[in-house]
Motif scaffolding. Structure first.
Motif, short mmCIF file in Angstrom:
data_model
loop_
_atom_site.label_atom_id
_atom_site.label_comp_id
_atom_site.label_asym_id
_atom_site.label_seq_id
_atom_site.Cartn_x
_atom_site.Cartn_y
_atom_site.Cartn_z
N GLN A 93 -5.79 146.79 -65.07
CA GLN A 93 -7.09 147.30 -64.64
C GLN A 93 -7.01 148.75 -64.18
N GLU A 94 -5.95 149.08 -63.46
CA GLU A 94 -5.79 150.46 -62.99
C GLU A 94 -5.60 151.42 -64.15
N CYS A 144 -3.87 143.50 -62.35
CA CYS A 144 -4.20 144.65 -61.50
C CYS A 144 -3.66 145.95 -62.10
N GLN A 145 -2.43 145.90 -62.62
CA GLN A 145 -1.87 147.10 -63.26
C GLN A 145 -2.66 147.46 -64.52
N PRO A 168 -14.69 144.86 -61.04
CA PRO A 168 -13.44 144.72 -60.28
C PRO A 168 -13.40 143.55 -59.30
N SER A 188 6.98 148.56 -59.72
CA SER A 188 6.03 147.63 -59.09
C SER A 188 6.39 146.17 -59.31
N LEU A 197 -10.97 140.39 -59.64
CA LEU A 197 -9.56 140.33 -59.27
C LEU A 197 -9.34 139.81 -57.85
N THR A 198 -10.41 139.63 -57.10
CA THR A 198 -10.25 139.15 -55.73
C THR A 198 -9.67 137.74 -55.70
N THR A 256 -12.13 142.90 -65.91
CA THR A 256 -11.70 143.37 -64.59
C THR A 256 -12.03 144.84 -64.38
N ARG A 282 -1.66 137.97 -61.51
CA ARG A 282 -2.57 138.88 -60.82
C ARG A 282 -2.01 140.29 -60.76
N GLU A 283 -0.72 140.43 -60.53
CA GLU A 283 -0.11 141.76 -60.52
C GLU A 283 -0.24 142.43 -61.88
#
Length: 287
Positions: free
Chosen positions: A272-273, A269-270, A202, A254, A205-206, A198, A265-266
């Motif tokens: 990945q950030e 995403c965390q 990126p 979050s 993640l869609t 991811t 997914r959340e």
């Protein structure tokens, strides 16, 4: 009113009361629920092959050529693919590198010219953290403009994405260890690499259901359902037995308080950030 011993019994009862008629079904109703027979329309289910997935089509292209007239013609054809499709143009490799550094580009379309070879060599020497596709270069020949949606409908990774994959995998392994995720979980075998994918690409993640899960399933020799289930159990185990201070520091507020833990997914995403920020810091230190 009788509802069955559990939710599964209720679902089975409703299924038995339905009669399929093509793209519609007749709900016969039930004496226990008090519903009358009714006709319900439904859409036919989407069927995907093992390689084709619902994947996000690129929205931003960069076109590199040494002929301004060719650039203008191809740019008009690319922007006609969709309302959200944008296309930037460049005549030299230096201009293309500047545009790549200023905004996120999904794919670079390289026409045969000396600038294309110079840009490819520059990206090989210094690959970006989230590299774009290089059509006409490392990612294969440049297809016809009308065939671009079909080319991107098959799940692929950019050729340059493998450059940062090992270091991002190691960073993900260290982050998961800091969160207190048990290494005895089955998801530990593929989750660090999954998080690294991811980072280097990126768009995965869609749509994790039709993009990331099938890709990870092929790499780990599993099924997409097994990947999703093992990831969900790993998140639940981490929130129950992990380091609460580290979880609060990385995720903060979050997480939905009603659920008590993030969704798959959340969570991705965390991760990945956090991994992207860590990789950027490492690049600055090396530079």
């Amino acid at each position: 009113m009788w509802t069955g011993c559990c939710r599964r019994c209720r679902e089975l009862q409703l299924t038995n009361n339905q009669e399929n008629v093509g793209n519609q079904y007749i709900d016969k109703g039930s004496y226990f629920s008090g519903r009358n027979p009714r006709l319900i329309y439904r859409k036919p289910p989407l069927i995907f092959s093992s390689m084709e997935v619902l994947f996000m089509q690129p929205r931003c292209f960069l076109l590199l050529a040494d002929n301004p007239l060719t650039l203008a013609q191809l740019r008009a054809e690319i922007e006609d693919l969709g309302e959200e499709t944008r296309c930037q143009t460049a005549l030299t490799a230096e201009e293309a590198l500047f545009r790549l550094s200023q905004e996120s580009v999904d794919a670079v379309l390289l026409l045969p010219c000396p600038a294309a070879d110079c840009l490819t060599q520059s990206l090989i020497r210094h690959p970006p953290l989230a590299p774009p596709f290089l059509l006409g270069g490392l990612d294969g020949r440049l297809p016809e403009i009308s065939q671009l949606p079909a080319w991107f409908s098959v799940l692929r990774l950019p050729a340059l994405a493998a450059a940062h994959l090992p270091e991002c995998t190691e960073l993900a392994r260290q982050l998961l260890t800091a969160l207190g995720m048990p290494r005895t979980l089955r998801a530990w075998a593929f989750l660090p690499e999954m998080a690294a994918l991811t980072v280097v690409h990126p768009p995965l993640l869609t749509d994790v259901t039709h993009g990331l899960y099938p890709l990870m399933a092929r790499r780990a020799q599993l099924t997409p359902c097994a990947v999703e289930r093992r990831l969900r159990l790993a998140i639940e185990s981490t929130w129950n037995r992990g380091d609460y201070d580290a979880i609060a520091r990385f995720f903060g507020q979050s997480v939905d308080p009603e659920r008590g833990k993030p969704t798959n997914r959340e969570f991705l995403c965390q991760l990945q950030e956090r991994l992207t920020l860590s990789a950027r810091r490492m690049e600055r230190r090396v530079g």
